[in-house]
Scaffold this active site. Structure first.
Site, PDB file in Angstrom:
ATOM      1  N   LYS A  20       0.888  -1.180   0.000  1.00  0.00           N
ATOM      2  CA  LYS A  20       0.000   0.000   0.000  1.00  0.00           C
ATOM      3  C   LYS A  20       0.920   1.221   0.000  1.00  0.00           C
ATOM      4  O   LYS A  20       1.474   1.594   1.035  1.00  0.00           O
ATOM      5  CB  LYS A  20      -0.880  -0.022   1.255  1.00  0.00           C
ATOM      6  CG  LYS A  20      -2.237   0.624   1.103  1.00  0.00           C
ATOM      7  CD  LYS A  20      -2.213   2.084   0.731  1.00  0.00           C
ATOM      8  CE  LYS A  20      -2.021   2.997   1.927  1.00  0.00           C
ATOM      9  NZ  LYS A  20      -1.756   4.410   1.514  1.00  0.00           N
ATOM     10  N   GLU A  78       9.067   0.858  11.297  1.00  0.00           N
ATOM     11  CA  GLU A  78      10.160   1.798  11.011  1.00  0.00           C
ATOM     12  C   GLU A  78       9.550   3.180  11.103  1.00  0.00           C
ATOM     13  O   GLU A  78       8.874   3.639  10.177  1.00  0.00           O
ATOM     14  CB  GLU A  78      10.711   1.541   9.600  1.00  0.00           C
ATOM     15  CG  GLU A  78      11.311   0.170   9.412  1.00  0.00           C
ATOM     16  CD  GLU A  78      12.618   0.007  10.175  1.00  0.00           C
ATOM     17  OE1 GLU A  78      13.298   1.012  10.447  1.00  0.00           O
ATOM     18  OE2 GLU A  78      12.948  -1.141  10.512  1.00  0.00           O
ATOM     19  N   CYS A  91      13.689  10.225   7.638  1.00  0.00           N
ATOM     20  CA  CYS A  91      13.441   9.737   9.003  1.00  0.00           C
ATOM     21  C   CYS A  91      14.647   9.983   9.906  1.00  0.00           C
ATOM     22  O   CYS A  91      14.488  10.260  11.083  1.00  0.00           O
ATOM     23  CB  CYS A  91      13.079   8.263   8.982  1.00  0.00           C
ATOM     24  SG  CYS A  91      14.309   7.222   8.192  1.00  0.00           S
ATOM     25  N   GLU A  99       8.972  15.624  15.842  1.00  0.00           N
ATOM     26  CA  GLU A  99       9.498  15.459  14.485  1.00  0.00           C
ATOM     27  C   GLU A  99       8.812  16.468  13.566  1.00  0.00           C
ATOM     28  O   GLU A  99       7.588  16.456  13.429  1.00  0.00           O
ATOM     29  CB  GLU A  99       9.229  14.027  13.991  1.00  0.00           C
ATOM     30  CG  GLU A  99       9.915  13.738  12.680  1.00  0.00           C
ATOM     31  CD  GLU A  99       9.614  12.345  12.142  1.00  0.00           C
ATOM     32  OE1 GLU A  99       8.460  11.901  12.213  1.00  0.00           O
ATOM     33  OE2 GLU A  99      10.551  11.704  11.626  1.00  0.00           O
TER      34      GLU A  99
HETATM   35  P1  NAD Z   1       2.251   8.312   7.712  1.00  0.00           P
HETATM   36  O1  NAD Z   1       2.349   7.615   9.007  1.00  0.00           O
HETATM   37  O2  NAD Z   1       1.316   9.437   7.584  1.00  0.00           O
HETATM   38  O3  NAD Z   1       1.859   7.307   6.529  1.00  0.00           O
HETATM   39  C1  NAD Z   1       2.636   6.170   6.221  1.00  0.00           C
HETATM   40  C2  NAD Z   1       1.773   5.169   5.492  1.00  0.00           C
HETATM   41  O4  NAD Z   1       0.746   4.730   6.377  1.00  0.00           O
HETATM   42  C3  NAD Z   1       1.046   5.720   4.255  1.00  0.00           C
HETATM   43  O5  NAD Z   1       1.031   4.735   3.240  1.00  0.00           O
HETATM   44  C4  NAD Z   1      -0.350   5.964   4.773  1.00  0.00           C
HETATM   45  O6  NAD Z   1      -1.328   5.896   3.761  1.00  0.00           O
HETATM   46  C5  NAD Z   1      -0.507   4.802   5.736  1.00  0.00           C
HETATM   47  N1  NAD Z   1      -1.541   4.992   6.768  1.00  0.00           N
HETATM   48  C6  NAD Z   1      -2.037   6.159   7.263  1.00  0.00           C
HETATM   49  N2  NAD Z   1      -3.006   5.904   8.170  1.00  0.00           N
HETATM   50  C7  NAD Z   1      -3.111   4.560   8.275  1.00  0.00           C
HETATM   51  C8  NAD Z   1      -3.922   3.687   9.059  1.00  0.00           C
HETATM   52  N3  NAD Z   1      -4.826   4.154   9.917  1.00  0.00           N
HETATM   53  N4  NAD Z   1      -3.749   2.365   8.914  1.00  0.00           N
HETATM   54  C9  NAD Z   1      -2.823   1.875   8.057  1.00  0.00           C
HETATM   55  N5  NAD Z   1      -2.043   2.651   7.273  1.00  0.00           N
HETATM   56  C10 NAD Z   1      -2.179   3.974   7.381  1.00  0.00           C
HETATM   57  O7  NAD Z   1       3.758   8.718   7.369  1.00  0.00           O
HETATM   58  P2  NAD Z   1       4.242   9.647   6.186  1.00  0.00           P
HETATM   59  O8  NAD Z   1       3.828  11.035   6.540  1.00  0.00           O
HETATM   60  O9  NAD Z   1       3.853   9.056   4.878  1.00  0.00           O
HETATM   61  O10 NAD Z   1       5.834   9.501   6.319  1.00  0.00           O
HETATM   62  C11 NAD Z   1       6.606  10.274   7.148  1.00  0.00           C
HETATM   63  C12 NAD Z   1       6.964   9.507   8.392  1.00  0.00           C
HETATM   64  O11 NAD Z   1       7.618   8.296   8.055  1.00  0.00           O
HETATM   65  C13 NAD Z   1       7.946  10.256   9.281  1.00  0.00           C
HETATM   66  O12 NAD Z   1       7.540  10.131  10.608  1.00  0.00           O
HETATM   67  C14 NAD Z   1       9.264   9.512   9.043  1.00  0.00           C
HETATM   68  O13 NAD Z   1      10.192   9.624  10.096  1.00  0.00           O
HETATM   69  C15 NAD Z   1       8.794   8.117   8.833  1.00  0.00           C
HETATM   70  N6  NAD Z   1       9.785   7.322   8.092  1.00  0.00           N
HETATM   71  C16 NAD Z   1      10.521   6.397   8.788  1.00  0.00           C
HETATM   72  C17 NAD Z   1      11.500   5.654   8.143  1.00  0.00           C
HETATM   73  C18 NAD Z   1      12.336   4.653   8.892  1.00  0.00           C
HETATM   74  O14 NAD Z   1      13.039   3.876   8.249  1.00  0.00           O
HETATM   75  N7  NAD Z   1      12.311   4.632  10.217  1.00  0.00           N
HETATM   76  C19 NAD Z   1      11.699   5.843   6.764  1.00  0.00           C
HETATM   77  C20 NAD Z   1      10.928   6.780   6.080  1.00  0.00           C
HETATM   78  C21 NAD Z   1       9.956   7.519   6.767  1.00  0.00           C
END
Ligand code: NAD
Length: 484
Positions: free
Chosen positions: A167, A242, A276, A375
């Site tokens: 997804k 992650e 991240c 963050e």
């Molecule tokens: P997000 O949490 O908003 O979304 C991530 C994914 O989750 C998207 O595909 C979104 O559609 C999905 N999602 C949202 N609500 C959901 C739910 N209720 N149930 C299931 N899936 C759902 O994150 P983002 O804004 O897309 O990304 C930024 C974040 O990701 C930052 O916090 C960043 O630090 C983190 N990140 C972490 C790593 C790592 O390796 N630790 C790598 C990249 C990004």
């Protein structure tokens, strides 16, 4: 969307727009998958799971190698999609896509080398373990590195015999769909790899809560990670999380200052800070803090911010209006909480369209200020000054996150002493982060669970089966004397 080896629209026919962050304009419409589309994809993945598990590891590896070659051959297209969708400037997007085959090849090499062990046990018995795939794995991906983050988890999953349902993030679905085309061309059996696009709260939540999903790799914010963990707990799926970070970048008085400045800029400006592991807390020793900030300011003056398709660009836009507004609101909070030293607004050289933000540095930030603890996920860093190592360690570890940290010093003894005391999943010394398939990546505390990449990632995509064998010609104990 790509389900069961076929291209389809959402069952409801619904779509949603995807926006080019360089211009703010709509560039495509994407199927808005819902629970019924997710259910079909999970059924397809479950149906393909057993055959895929028992496909020779060498054959699975060969398919991954073919896929790797197809990604290389399609670098230009994939890079353009990543640039127009996620806002990576084009040459950086090309570098990123050029690196993707490393992940596919690392895991294709691993496919036939992941084994269990034999265990010495008392008596005429033998014990051994077999590492088996989980079955259907879900991969929920964020928008900042859409292709890399997807590939780094589906590559081990597929290599080790799992089937996948991806997804992508709603803002950045294009590269996952293009990648699915390459999976099809490579000849993976239908159902082994599926992509359902859509909203997080709809398609994402339906995927995380589907009881046939046995493993979930979620990469995204800590807040959504908590929701996904709750959904997974209903059916006890294995979890890799992650999540976010607030990583300290530590500079000791003996550091090579120009190199540390370069690393700091990469730390909070790379992909406009939407990383991240972003070095969003700059922990400077008081003795060098002013000199460091003078050099940082001078170096940032050269930064060329603008449209990702302009060859001169070094920093593109942030991904969406929502992120733009969020980062700007944190900059406003920073103005109240601390001293704005550099940036703090929209760059003077860009027009009214697109989501551009200047590199922004706040000085003399209190360690408990919001800009030092939350963050922001934009090109913003908070300078916190320190005087001795005990104080430094307290500051560095005073965070709910524990993803990553960086130390700049010429003393390896000091660096390793500090590294051992930092509560983060990775520590890098005198360098910036370069993600690789060979080295484990992941967080402690609220930055996550489990590890992606490296041999450690094997645990995220396998389960252990113990097989015990009695070697006696006939049983020497009767049932009532048996130990259990
Ligand atoms: P997000 O949490 O908003 O979304 C991530 C994914 O989750 C998207 O595909 C979104 O559609 C999905 N999602 C949202 N609500 C959901 C739910 N209720 N149930 C299931 N899936 C759902 O994150 P983002 O804004 O897309 O990304 C930024 C974040 O990701 C930052 O916090 C960043 O630090 C983190 N990140 C972490 C790593 C790592 O390796 N630790 C790598 C990249 C990004």
């Amino acid at each position: 969307m790509y389900i069961a080896g076929e291209w389809c629209f959402a069952e409801s026919g619904a779509t949603f727009p995807t926006i080019d962050p360089n211009t703010g304009r709509e560039i495509a419409r994407i199927p808005r998958g819902s629970a019924s589309d997710v259910a079909r994809a999970v059924e397809a993945a479950a149906g393909a799971a057993r055959d895929w598990q028992f496909t020779d590891a060498i054959a699975r590896a060969a398919l991954l190698r073919r896929l790797s070659q197809l990604v290389s051959a399609n670098t230009a297209d994939l890079a353009e999609l990543e640039a127009v969708d996620s806002g990576h400037y084009l040459s950086k997007a090309r570098d990123l896509v050029t690196a993707i085959p490393l992940w596919l090849e690392y895991w294709s090499g691993m496919a036939d080398k992941v084994n269990g062990r034999t265990i010495t046990v008392p008596g005429e018995k033998m014990s051994l373990t077999v590492l088996e795939p989980l079955g259907v794995t879900a991969h929920i991906v964020p928008w900042n590195y859409p292709l890399l983050v997807m590939v780094r988890s589906i590559a081990p999953a597929l290599a080790l015999g799992n089937t996948c349902v991806v997804k992508p993030a709603e803002d950045t679905s294009l590269s996952a769909l293009k990648f699915a085309e390459l999976v099809e061309q490579a000849g993976f059996p239908p159902g082994v790899f599926n992509v359902v696009t859509g909203m997080g709260a709809e398609a994402g939540a339906a995927l995380a809560s589907n009881p046939k999903v046995r493993g979930i790799t979620f990469t995204g914010s800590t807040e959504t990670g908590r929701t996904v963990a709750k959904l997974a707990s209903e059916h006890i799926a294995q979890l890799n999380l992650e999540l976010g970070g607030k990583s300290p970048l530590i500079v000791l008085p003996d550091a090579r200052l120009d190199d540390a400045v370069e690393g700091a800029i990469q730390g909070f400006c790379s992909h406009a800070g939407q990383v991240c592991v972003a070095g969003s807390r700059l922990l400077l020793h008081e003795a060098i803090a002013d000199e460091f900030l003078n050099r940082l300011e001078a170096r940032l003056k050269d930064t060329r911010i603008g449209d990702g398709f302009d060859k001169a660009t070094q920093m593109g836009p942030v991904v969406s209006q929502k992120q733009y507004d969020r980062i700007m609101s944190y900059i406003e909070i920073g103005r109240q909480e601390a001293e704005l030293r550099i940036g703090g607004g929209r760059p003077a050289n860009v027009g009214p369209d697109g989501y551009y933000i200047e590199p922004t540095v706040f000085d003399n930030v209190s360690p408990r200020a919001r800009i030092a603890t939350e963050e922001i996920f934009g090109p913003v860093t908070a300078v916190i000054r320190w005087n001795d190592v005990d104080e430094l360690l307290k500051l560095a570890n005073d965070s709910d996150f524990g993803l990553f940290s960086v130390i700049w010093t010429e003393s390896i003894t000091k660096a390793l002493n500090i590294a051992r005391r930092l509560e983060t999943g990775s520590v890098i010394i005198n360098d910036w982060f370069g993600e690789l398939p060979m080295t484990p990546h992941g967080g402690t505390k609220q930055s996550g669970l489990g590890r992606e990449e490296g041999f450690e990632a094997v645990h995220g995509y396998t389960q252990v089966k113990h097989i015990g064998i009695n070697l006696e010609e006939r049983l020497t104990t009767n049932w009532a004397d048996a130990p259990l």
